[in-house]
Design a protein around this motif. Structure first.
Motif, PDB file in Angstrom:
ATOM      1  N   GLN A   1      27.988  49.774 -17.234  1.00 43.86           N
ATOM      2  CA  GLN A   1      29.068  48.865 -17.610  1.00 43.86           C
ATOM      3  C   GLN A   1      28.785  48.427 -19.044  1.00 43.86           C
ATOM      4  OE1 GLN A   1      30.404  46.200 -14.082  1.00 43.86           O
ATOM      5  NE2 GLN A   1      28.183  46.110 -14.170  1.00 43.86           N
ATOM      6  N   THR A   2      29.536  48.980 -19.981  1.00 43.32           N
ATOM      7  CA  THR A   2      29.321  48.628 -21.386  1.00 43.32           C
ATOM      8  C   THR A   2      30.593  48.955 -22.144  1.00 43.32           C
ATOM      9  OG1 THR A   2      27.852  48.915 -23.280  1.00 43.32           O
ATOM     10  CG2 THR A   2      28.267  50.871 -21.950  1.00 43.32           C
ATOM     11  N   GLY A   3      30.529  48.921 -23.474  1.00 43.27           N
ATOM     12  CA  GLY A   3      31.739  49.122 -24.262  1.00 43.27           C
ATOM     13  C   GLY A   3      32.333  50.514 -24.135  1.00 43.27           C
ATOM     14  N   ILE A   4      31.562  51.458 -23.602  1.00 44.73           N
ATOM     15  CA  ILE A   4      32.067  52.822 -23.456  1.00 44.73           C
ATOM     16  C   ILE A   4      33.003  52.880 -22.252  1.00 44.73           C
ATOM     17  CG2 ILE A   4      31.421  55.215 -23.002  1.00 44.73           C
ATOM     18  CD1 ILE A   4      28.640  54.447 -24.165  1.00 44.73           C
ATOM     19  N   ASN A   5      34.235  53.283 -22.465  1.00 41.40           N
ATOM     20  CA  ASN A   5      35.190  53.427 -21.387  1.00 41.40           C
ATOM     21  C   ASN A   5      35.342  54.889 -21.032  1.00 41.40           C
ATOM     22  OD1 ASN A   5      36.323  50.752 -20.890  1.00 41.40           O
ATOM     23  ND2 ASN A   5      36.919  50.899 -23.048  1.00 41.40           N
ATOM     24  N   PHE A   6      35.362  55.169 -19.752  1.00 40.05           N
ATOM     25  CA  PHE A   6      35.710  56.478 -19.265  1.00 40.05           C
ATOM     26  C   PHE A   6      34.895  57.594 -19.914  1.00 40.05           C
ATOM     27  CE2 PHE A   6      38.462  60.266 -18.810  1.00 40.05           C
ATOM     28  CZ  PHE A   6      38.464  60.296 -17.439  1.00 40.05           C
ATOM     29  N   ASP A   7      33.642  57.645 -19.546  1.00 39.10           N
ATOM     30  CA  ASP A   7      32.819  58.789 -19.904  1.00 39.10           C
ATOM     31  C   ASP A   7      31.923  59.036 -18.691  1.00 39.10           C
ATOM     32  OD1 ASP A   7      31.796  60.893 -21.278  1.00 39.10           O
ATOM     33  OD2 ASP A   7      30.844  59.715 -22.858  1.00 39.10           O
ATOM     34  N   GLY A   8      31.456  60.232 -18.544  1.00 43.48           N
ATOM     35  CA  GLY A   8      30.604  60.511 -17.399  1.00 43.48           C
ATOM     36  C   GLY A   8      30.080  61.920 -17.465  1.00 43.48           C
ATOM     37  N   LEU A   9      29.014  62.174 -16.688  1.00 45.14           N
ATOM     38  CA  LEU A   9      28.484  63.525 -16.611  1.00 45.14           C
ATOM     39  C   LEU A   9      27.916  63.733 -15.213  1.00 45.14           C
ATOM     40  CD1 LEU A   9      28.139  66.089 -18.299  1.00 45.14           C
ATOM     41  CD2 LEU A   9      25.823  65.339 -18.818  1.00 45.14           C
ATOM     42  N   GLU A  10      28.266  64.892 -14.661  1.00 43.82           N
ATOM     43  CA  GLU A  10      27.843  65.194 -13.303  1.00 43.82           C
ATOM     44  C   GLU A  10      26.388  65.625 -13.256  1.00 43.82           C
ATOM     45  OE1 GLU A  10      30.055  66.720 -15.177  1.00 43.82           O
ATOM     46  OE2 GLU A  10      30.185  68.885 -14.826  1.00 43.82           O
ATOM     47  N   HIS A  11      25.740  65.285 -12.138  1.00 43.82           N
ATOM     48  CA  HIS A  11      24.403  65.776 -11.816  1.00 43.82           C
ATOM     49  C   HIS A  11      24.360  65.950 -10.307  1.00 43.82           C
ATOM     50  CE1 HIS A  11      23.131  65.105 -15.913  1.00 43.82           C
ATOM     51  NE2 HIS A  11      23.769  63.951 -15.863  1.00 43.82           N
ATOM     52  N   GLU A  12      23.478  66.818  -9.826  1.00 46.40           N
ATOM     53  CA  GLU A  12      23.587  67.166  -8.411  1.00 46.40           C
ATOM     54  C   GLU A  12      23.305  65.979  -7.495  1.00 46.40           C
ATOM     55  OE1 GLU A  12      22.461  71.083  -7.724  1.00 46.40           O
ATOM     56  OE2 GLU A  12      22.939  71.076  -5.599  1.00 46.40           O
ATOM     57  N   ASP A  13      22.348  65.106  -7.877  1.00 40.07           N
ATOM     58  CA  ASP A  13      22.118  63.941  -7.013  1.00 40.07           C
ATOM     59  C   ASP A  13      22.138  62.624  -7.779  1.00 40.07           C
ATOM     60  OD1 ASP A  13      19.741  64.137  -8.383  1.00 40.07           O
ATOM     61  OD2 ASP A  13      18.477  64.431  -6.624  1.00 40.07           O
ATOM     62  N   SER A  14      22.643  62.631  -9.042  1.00 44.05           N
ATOM     63  CA  SER A  14      22.668  61.375  -9.797  1.00 44.05           C
ATOM     64  C   SER A  14      23.733  61.410 -10.897  1.00 44.05           C
ATOM     65  CB  SER A  14      21.291  61.102 -10.410  1.00 44.05           C
ATOM     66  OG  SER A  14      20.821  62.239 -11.131  1.00 44.05           O
ATOM     67  N   PRO A  15      25.027  61.399 -10.526  1.00 40.31           N
ATOM     68  CA  PRO A  15      26.080  61.394 -11.539  1.00 40.31           C
ATOM     69  C   PRO A  15      26.039  60.109 -12.370  1.00 40.31           C
ATOM     70  CG  PRO A  15      26.986  60.872  -9.383  1.00 40.31           C
ATOM     71  CD  PRO A  15      25.554  61.298  -9.160  1.00 40.31           C
ATOM     72  N   TRP A  16      26.340  60.261 -13.666  1.00 40.15           N
ATOM     73  CA  TRP A  16      26.427  59.091 -14.552  1.00 40.15           C
ATOM     74  C   TRP A  16      27.894  58.804 -14.855  1.00 40.15           C
ATOM     75  CZ3 TRP A  16      28.047  59.144 -19.892  1.00 40.15           C
ATOM     76  CH2 TRP A  16      28.004  57.878 -20.496  1.00 40.15           C
ATOM     77  N   GLU A  17      28.265  57.513 -14.809  1.00 37.85           N
ATOM     78  CA  GLU A  17      29.659  57.137 -14.991  1.00 37.85           C
ATOM     79  C   GLU A  17      29.727  55.834 -15.787  1.00 37.85           C
ATOM     80  OE1 GLU A  17      30.443  56.978 -10.755  1.00 37.85           O
ATOM     81  OE2 GLU A  17      31.132  59.049 -10.750  1.00 37.85           O
ATOM     82  N   ALA A  18      30.526  55.826 -16.862  1.00 38.98           N
ATOM     83  CA  ALA A  18      30.671  54.625 -17.706  1.00 38.98           C
ATOM     84  C   ALA A  18      32.053  54.030 -17.493  1.00 38.98           C
ATOM     85  CB  ALA A  18      30.465  54.981 -19.180  1.00 38.98           C
ATOM     86  N   VAL A  19      32.079  52.772 -17.034  1.00 37.93           N
ATOM     87  CA  VAL A  19      33.340  52.168 -16.591  1.00 37.93           C
ATOM     88  C   VAL A  19      33.819  51.025 -17.479  1.00 37.93           C
ATOM     89  CG1 VAL A  19      33.006  52.782 -14.181  1.00 37.93           C
ATOM     90  CG2 VAL A  19      32.086  50.619 -15.035  1.00 37.93           C
ATOM     91  N   GLY A  20      33.240  50.862 -18.655  1.00 42.42           N
ATOM     92  CA  GLY A  20      33.681  49.763 -19.506  1.00 42.42           C
ATOM     93  C   GLY A  20      32.952  48.476 -19.163  1.00 42.42           C
ATOM     94  N   ASP A  21      33.069  47.508 -20.047  1.00 43.62           N
ATOM     95  CA  ASP A  21      32.342  46.256 -19.908  1.00 43.62           C
ATOM     96  C   ASP A  21      32.739  45.551 -18.611  1.00 43.62           C
ATOM     97  OD1 ASP A  21      30.587  44.262 -20.662  1.00 43.62           O
ATOM     98  OD2 ASP A  21      32.173  43.106 -21.630  1.00 43.62           O
ATOM     99  N   ALA A  22      31.756  45.257 -17.749  1.00 46.70           N
ATOM    100  CA  ALA A  22      32.011  44.591 -16.455  1.00 46.70           C
ATOM    101  C   ALA A  22      33.081  45.325 -15.644  1.00 46.70           C
ATOM    102  CB  ALA A  22      32.399  43.126 -16.677  1.00 46.70           C
ATOM    103  N   GLY A  23      33.181  46.652 -15.836  1.00 50.57           N
ATOM    104  CA  GLY A  23      34.260  47.431 -15.217  1.00 50.57           C
ATOM    105  C   GLY A  23      34.242  47.430 -13.699  1.00 50.57           C
ATOM    106  N   LEU A  24      33.046  47.349 -13.086  1.00 48.11           N
ATOM    107  CA  LEU A  24      32.979  47.413 -11.623  1.00 48.11           C
ATOM    108  C   LEU A  24      33.619  46.191 -10.971  1.00 48.11           C
ATOM    109  CD1 LEU A  24      29.525  48.813 -10.462  1.00 48.11           C
ATOM    110  CD2 LEU A  24      31.731  49.962 -10.590  1.00 48.11           C
ATOM    111  N   SER A  25      33.692  45.081 -11.689  1.00 46.79           N
ATOM    112  CA  SER A  25      34.199  43.847 -11.077  1.00 46.79           C
ATOM    113  C   SER A  25      35.712  43.707 -11.222  1.00 46.79           C
ATOM    114  CB  SER A  25      33.497  42.631 -11.688  1.00 46.79           C
ATOM    115  OG  SER A  25      33.728  42.599 -13.078  1.00 46.79           O
ATOM    116  N   LYS A  26      36.361  44.703 -11.828  1.00 45.46           N
ATOM    117  CA  LYS A  26      37.806  44.591 -12.066  1.00 45.46           C
ATOM    118  C   LYS A  26      38.572  45.578 -11.188  1.00 45.46           C
ATOM    119  CE  LYS A  26      36.851  43.522 -16.905  1.00 45.46           C
ATOM    120  NZ  LYS A  26      36.720  44.153 -18.225  1.00 45.46           N
ATOM    121  N   LYS A  27      39.499  45.071 -10.399  1.00 46.82           N
ATOM    122  CA  LYS A  27      40.282  45.917  -9.502  1.00 46.82           C
ATOM    123  C   LYS A  27      41.064  46.983 -10.286  1.00 46.82           C
ATOM    124  CE  LYS A  27      43.577  45.665  -5.671  1.00 46.82           C
ATOM    125  NZ  LYS A  27      44.362  46.803  -6.107  1.00 46.82           N
TER     126      LYS A  27
END
Ligand SMILES: [Zn+2]
Length: 626
Positions: free
Chosen positions: A264-290
């Protein structure tokens, strides 16, 4: 990885000359059995520099060290070699001179003297993958030089990581020791290391999910509140349901515990797949926003993790044909790797509840309209967008409808929808694409391994689920020029594309795409928040008026530019004309758009009397048995 949408800023893209490093294999001197050690000092991560120390078992003679060039999930020769600096190689205290291969700038040559069985390699990494002053994503491919000539599945590495004081890490790596700020991890192969990134932060929270398969959220934020509030919109429940829907869809898994690495940071909508640990960037405090969970659900949160099956465990053989990371590889089958996975993400996110059916229909309408209006469809087959994917991923969007964009994602998804409906319709509901997903991508429980496939394998697995001319099906839609709009699947699913004045609500890119006026399907251009023209579609009123990308609209019909004014003018043009005063480089000129069709935004509408397959497809599934 997720589709990357580009800003209107021009970027210079350097194409690295693709030369196979075959000759250097002859000089390989690394030893497979004994692990090399890799110590990455990230204590200076907030100021974007890292220091690497390696100890590599060797034999005397010519040695080639390689910096990974073809990066899994990035689908191109994108290894950031420009960030490697200050390379020093030693045998004990003796400095060994090195040369960079002039035919392959990712490879370094060194002569190992007689009697030497271990060398040390030190280098610095500039502008290391720091996400913010509080977060680091360590992608191991950016911090390793490895001896060529040993298969990446057999080259063993013992990694260690030094973090800033009080920072913690989340990853799928096994920690074997910890002293102050140094972490030691269990030895693993180069392939598993590069597929196991580390998310580190001074604000890190680890949350086990209430899912039927073991899964964990490793959440980083830029403040204590960002991680404390991460469940304010019930994100933890949604992720748990997502893993349950994975199980219902695939039946089998290729990991012990799935780690979602969430930034959760200033980066919006970025990510990279991994077989057991995908990385996903959702924006600042993105998880708490519906709203963020809704808009990022299918193209990012569901998408990156379902790559564990589609892209990681099952991977095109042509994208996995080498024992190392130096390539070249081929990317034409991204219509399966990414296109099918885009479709899977839509299903999983909706089935898990990140978004509802109405939201997904809005997105399908928007992307269908966009694809339908591309003049590039008349000359360029869809597969070409996959074959050249890495050069169109980061280019300027000007005139992009002529070149086409990364259409293998969304047009790929629409083609897989058509295949799904075809199977459901012809089998009278006895079979669906879910059966193919289970047999082709689930298969059996395994550890994180790769099972390569060809186009023929895909078509054979589909035929086993439902007999059909799948080769001809994909040939026509993907490998040949296919001018017509890719809406056959939607129509077979009971929905048709319509246009009206109501804005489309599926704006998942609203946070990072600067477009404010969407008028592609009316006057034929999109306009950014600052009044600059994002893009113009050939064959439209804006094109006929002489407008082009990067021009800036100063005034409309005698008044200073605003988005509201432009929308008003499109809705009610005076005498069928919109008069614009436009700046282009240093000149200012008047343009007249002739248009009378009103505002047109895309939506889906039910086809009366048809079966609503789309709603069936998006409904949650329950799992049983395995
Ligand atoms: Zn992807």
């Amino acid at each position: 990885m997720a589709t990357r949408f580009v800003s209107h800023t021009k970027c210079l893209f350097l194409l690295l000359v693709a030369v196979a490093a075959g000759a250097s294999l002859a000089g390989a001197q690394g030893m497979a059995g004994t692990p090399m050690t890799l110590v990455v000092d990230e204590t200076q991560a907030p100021r974007q520099i890292a220091f690497v120390h390696e100890e590599i078992p060797v034999r005397p003679g010519a040695l080639a060290l390689a910096y990974p060039r073809w990066i899994p999930g990035e689908h191109g020769p994108t290894g950031p070699i420009e960030n490697l600096a200050a390379l020093r190689i030693h045998a004990d205290t003796t400095t060994l001179p090195w040369t960079r291969d002039p035919d392959d700038i990712f490879t370094f040559h060194v002569d190992v003297p007689a009697g030497v069985n271990r060398i040390t390699v030190d280098f610095d990494i500039l502008l290391e993958g720091t996400l913010s002053a509080h977060q680091l994503l360590l992608a191991w491919n950016t911090v390793v030089l490895y001896p060529l000539g040993i298969d990446k599945r057999e080259l063993m590495i013992q990694p260690s990581l030094l973090l800033p004081p009080d920072w913690k890490q989340g990853s799928s790596l096994q920690v074997t020791g910890k002293t102050e700020n140094r972490l030691n991890f269990a030895p693993l192969s180069l392939e598993r290391l590069i597929d196991s990134p580390v998310l580190a932060s001074d604000y890190l929270r680890v949350v086990p999910l209430a899912s039927s398969w073991p899964a964990v959220l490793d959440i980083a934020g830029d403040s204590q509140a960002a991680i404390d509030d991460a469940d304010d919109a019930n994100a933890f429940t949604l992720f748990g349901k997502l893993v349950d829907q994975d199980r219902a869809m695939f039946g089998f898994r290729h990991w012990q515990t799935l780690h979602f690495l969430i930034s959760q940071t200033g980066i919006n909508f970025d990510g990279l797949e991994h077989e057991d640990s995908p990385w996903e960037a959702v924006g600042d405090a993105g998880l708490s926003k519906k709203s963020e969970l809704e808009s990022y659900g299918w193209p990012l949160l569901a998408h990156e993790q379902s790559h564990s099956w589609d892209g990681k465990y099952r991977r095109p053989a042509e994208l996995y044909s080498k024992a190392d990371y130096q390539g070249p590889e081929r990317t034409t089958l991204l219509w399966v790797y990414e296109g099918l996975n885009e479709y899977i993400g839509m299903l999983l996110a909706t089935r898990a509840g990140f978004n509802d059916d109405a939201y997904m229909r809005e997105y399908l309408a928007r992307t269908s309209a966009n694809l339908a209006h591309e003049p590039g469809r008349n000359s360029t087959p869809l597969v070409d967008t996959a074959t050249e994917n890495w050069v169109i991923r980061t280019v300027d969007s000007g005139w992009s409808s002529l070149r086409r964009s990364q259409d293998y994602y969304d047009e790929g998804a629409l083609i897989w929808l058509e295949a799904d409906v075809l199977i459901r319709e012809q089998s009278h509901g006895r079979a669906s694409l879910d059966d193919f997903l289970r047999s082709f991508l689930g298969q059996r429980d395994t550890g994180p391994i790769v099972a390569p496939y060809t186009r023929e394998d895909v078509e054979a697995a589909l035929s086993a689920v439902w007999p059909y001319d799948w080769h001809g099906f994909f040939q026509k839609r993907i490998y040949e020029v296919h001018s017509q709009a890719p809406t056959d699947g939607l129509e077979a699913a009971g929905w048709r594309l319509v246009y009206n004045a109501t804005p489309n609500t599926a704006r998942f890119d609203a946070n990072y795409v600067p477009i404010e006026v969407f008028a592609a399907y009316s006057i034929g251009m999109d306009v950014n928040k600052d009044g600059s023209v994002n893009d113009v579609w050939p064959g439209t009123p804006a094109y006929d008026a002489g407008l082009g990308p990067h021009m800036t609209i100063l005034a409309i019909d005698g008044q200073a530019y605003s988005a509201e004014l432009l929308n008003d003018s499109i809705a009610h043009p005076a005498n069928g004309k919109i008069a614009l005063i436009v700046r282009n480089f240093d000149s200012v000129q008047t343009y007249e758009i002739h248009y009378g069709g009103g505002i047109r935004h895309p939506h889906l509408e039910r086809i009366p009397g048809s079966h609503d397959y789309l709603t069936d497809i998006l409904a949650p599934r329950s799992f049983s048995g395995h």
